[in-house]
Enzyme design. Structure first.
Site, PDB file in Angstrom:
ATOM      1  N   ASP A  98      36.518 -14.898 -12.017  1.00  0.00           N
ATOM      2  CA  ASP A  98      37.034 -13.638 -11.456  1.00  0.00           C
ATOM      3  C   ASP A  98      37.084 -12.546 -12.522  1.00  0.00           C
ATOM      4  OD1 ASP A  98      37.399 -15.224  -9.243  1.00  0.00           O
ATOM      5  OD2 ASP A  98      39.576 -15.302  -9.400  1.00  0.00           O
ATOM      6  N   GLN A 151      45.374 -17.024 -18.056  1.00  0.00           N
ATOM      7  CA  GLN A 151      44.458 -15.910 -17.799  1.00  0.00           C
ATOM      8  C   GLN A 151      44.922 -14.662 -18.548  1.00  0.00           C
ATOM      9  OE1 GLN A 151      46.355 -17.514 -15.556  1.00  0.00           O
ATOM     10  NE2 GLN A 151      46.900 -16.227 -13.791  1.00  0.00           N
ATOM     11  N   TRP A 178      38.330 -13.748  -2.338  1.00  0.00           N
ATOM     12  CA  TRP A 178      39.721 -13.807  -2.809  1.00  0.00           C
ATOM     13  C   TRP A 178      40.648 -13.233  -1.752  1.00  0.00           C
ATOM     14  CZ3 TRP A 178      42.127  -9.784  -6.540  1.00  0.00           C
ATOM     15  CH2 TRP A 178      43.426 -10.183  -6.902  1.00  0.00           C
TER      16      TRP A 178
END
Length: 380
Positions: free
Chosen positions: A236, A192, A296
């Site tokens: 996300d 990420q 989350w």
């Protein structure tokens, strides 16, 4: 006839004249001391998308017309802004953005506009907390790109950002911010990669393109305003615990493989004052399974109002992150959205379709106390 508290008797007409004279005197004093500034945080963004720019012009005034509303430190900072030019060809004050940032002294009290020329600047940038009042400005006809390829494996997730802003009163206009690390494939550890982390408060972004895959924008903390922006990603790709208003912004989902989620807002408790409000935005992209948000943390707060949702949006809309107990504490809500991905009849049961009264706190500058700090972008 009547008797005042001090025992003096006056006729009603005499008292009315005194009140009128006092009002005229007050208006004269206000006129002589400068124009009157009205601070209105409550005017809602109109339902008609065509009225958004009129609303913005009416409620977000230049410094000269809003000094009475602004935070005092911001009003002082805007009195004599400094412009630093960055040009790749060496024709400016600097050829690298990092050198321009380093030239600004700590505890700066004046607005500094870093005017960035066209081209791609491969730099990993950080504006530290002690350097407030910085603006990144690019020409709308030749938007510069800030790019880097940092990943969570190398730096940790939040520090992988190509641009990290920790200072307050930051502004960016007509800039592309990109993390060009490869798309995570589920196999590479720490793949990420953040394009922008904004951790300072009272930051505004105009016509900014934020591009990445997983975790594109770390909307970390503070109050923020985004208008006419473009944010692209996979999983996300807007996350954090900021309190932000997104207006007329495109959210572009790169789907087709794996789970895709637009927001992972990180509010921990129902009393924490943060959340994301998307107003007159557009959700575009490829694929059909993108969730608007997931739980989350225990109590995320995300609202979509007047937003056009393409078929890329999953009909269920929202995801509990495999934690059904969070369905009682999330605040996932929608109001008068449109498009093939907006059908409320197929949404999960724990989402809300708001009433007009319920949505009002989320569709005005009052949501981010904007009249104290939101200013229009510079025109250079």
């Amino acid at each position: 006839m009547f008797c005042s508290n001090n025992g003096i008797r006056r006729s009603p007409s005499s008292s009315a004249n005194i009140i009128r004279l006092a009002s005229l005197l007050l208006l004269a004093i206000m006129f002589l001391s400068g124009h009157v500034v009205f601070c209105d945080d409550t005017t809602p963004i109109p339902a008609d998308a065509g009225g958004v720019n009129r609303w913005f012009s009416a409620n977000v005034k230049p410094v000269a017309d809003s000094k009475g509303c602004l935070d005092p430190a911001l009003a002082v900072a805007e009195e004599s802004p400094q412009v630093i030019k960055v040009r790749k060809d060496g024709s400016g004050d600097f050829s690298k953005i990092c050198d321009a940032i380093n030239s600004i002294p700590s505890e700066n009290k004046k607005r500094v506009i870093i005017w960035i020329g066209a081209g791609e600047y491969v730099e990993k940038l950080k504006i530290e907390y002690a350097k407030p009042f910085i603006t990144f400005y690019g020409s709308p006809d030749a938007m510069p790109t800030i790019s880097y390829s940092g990943t969570a494996y190398e730096y940790g997730t939040v520090d992988s950002a190509s641009l990290i802003v920790e200072s307050d009163y930051f502004m960016a206009a007509n800039i592309i911010i990109k993390n060009c690390a490869p798309r995570p494939d589920g196999k590479r550890k720490g793949a990420q990669a953040v394009a922008l982390r904004i951790s300072g408060t009272k930051a505004a972004f105009y016509n900014v393109r934020i591009i990445g895959f997983q975790d594109t924008l770390c909307d970390d903390k503070g109050v923020h305003f985004y208008k006419d922006c473009y944010i692209e990603g996979t999983v996300d790709f807007i996350f954090g615990r900021a309190k932000s208003l997104y207006l007329n912004t495109e959210l572009h989902v790169l789907g087709d493989t794996g789970v895709t989620v637009i927001t992972a807002q990180a509010r921990d408790t129902p009393t924490e004052d943060c959340g994301y409000s998307f107003v007159h935005c557009r959700i575009t992209g490829v694929g059909t399974g993108a969730y608007l948000g997931r739980a989350w943390m225990a109590s995320p707060r995300v609202i979509f109002a007047y937003t056009n949702m393409g078929s890329v949006v999953n009909p269920a809309g929202w995801d509990n992150n495999l934690k059904p107990e969070r369905e009682k504490s999330v605040y996932f809500a929608e109001y008068k959205c449109s498009g093939p991905g907006s059908n409320p009849s197929e949404r999960v049961k724990y989402t809300k379709q708001l009433s007009e009264a319920e949505v009002r706190p989320f569709i005005s500058l009052g949501y981010i106390q904007g009249t104290k700090w939101v200013l229009p972008p510079p025109a250079l």
